[in-house]
Design a protein around this motif. Sequence first.
Motif, PDB file in Angstrom:
ATOM      1  N   LYS A 185     -15.894  -8.502 -19.149  1.00 59.27           N
ATOM      2  CA  LYS A 185     -15.791  -7.071 -18.861  1.00 59.27           C
ATOM      3  C   LYS A 185     -16.098  -6.800 -17.392  1.00 59.27           C
ATOM      4  O   LYS A 185     -15.408  -6.034 -16.723  1.00 59.27           O
ATOM      5  N   LYS A 186     -17.127  -7.451 -16.881  1.00 54.87           N
ATOM      6  CA  LYS A 186     -17.490  -7.270 -15.476  1.00 54.87           C
ATOM      7  C   LYS A 186     -16.339  -7.703 -14.564  1.00 54.87           C
ATOM      8  O   LYS A 186     -15.985  -6.992 -13.615  1.00 54.87           O
ATOM      9  N   ILE A 187     -15.732  -8.832 -14.856  1.00 55.41           N
ATOM     10  CA  ILE A 187     -14.625  -9.340 -14.041  1.00 55.41           C
ATOM     11  C   ILE A 187     -13.426  -8.408 -14.104  1.00 55.41           C
ATOM     12  O   ILE A 187     -12.836  -8.070 -13.075  1.00 55.41           O
ATOM     13  N   THR A 188     -13.063  -7.966 -15.309  1.00 55.22           N
ATOM     14  CA  THR A 188     -11.890  -7.087 -15.434  1.00 55.22           C
ATOM     15  C   THR A 188     -12.157  -5.737 -14.763  1.00 55.22           C
ATOM     16  O   THR A 188     -11.263  -5.172 -14.139  1.00 55.22           O
ATOM     17  N   ASP A 189     -13.373  -5.230 -14.865  1.00 52.41           N
ATOM     18  CA  ASP A 189     -13.722  -3.960 -14.194  1.00 52.41           C
ATOM     19  C   ASP A 189     -13.601  -4.099 -12.673  1.00 52.41           C
ATOM     20  O   ASP A 189     -13.097  -3.196 -12.001  1.00 52.41           O
ATOM     21  N   GLU A 190     -14.048  -5.221 -12.137  1.00 54.22           N
ATOM     22  CA  GLU A 190     -13.981  -5.457 -10.692  1.00 54.22           C
ATOM     23  C   GLU A 190     -12.542  -5.508 -10.184  1.00 54.22           C
ATOM     24  O   GLU A 190     -12.268  -5.173  -9.043  1.00 54.22           O
ATOM     25  N   HIS A 191     -11.641  -5.944 -11.057  1.00 60.37           N
ATOM     26  CA  HIS A 191     -10.241  -6.093 -10.654  1.00 60.37           C
ATOM     27  C   HIS A 191      -9.371  -4.910 -11.074  1.00 60.37           C
ATOM     28  O   HIS A 191      -8.148  -4.984 -10.994  1.00 60.37           O
TER      29      HIS A 191
END
Length: 58
Positions: free
Chosen positions: A50-56
Amino acid sequence: MRSRERLVMTTFALIGAGPGLGLATARRFGKAGHSVALIARNPGRLDQLKKITDEHGA
């Protein structure tokens, strides 16, 4: 004559979300404007994805 309607999928459920193909798929559909539901057995992995997808922006 029957008219054809275009089916539009607004939410994408990804079962077995992982850091490889699952992450790439989530990014692709998220960037296209779909809501993405990540489903996995490991809660820590879900938080990380979730953190990775939010950052992108997905």
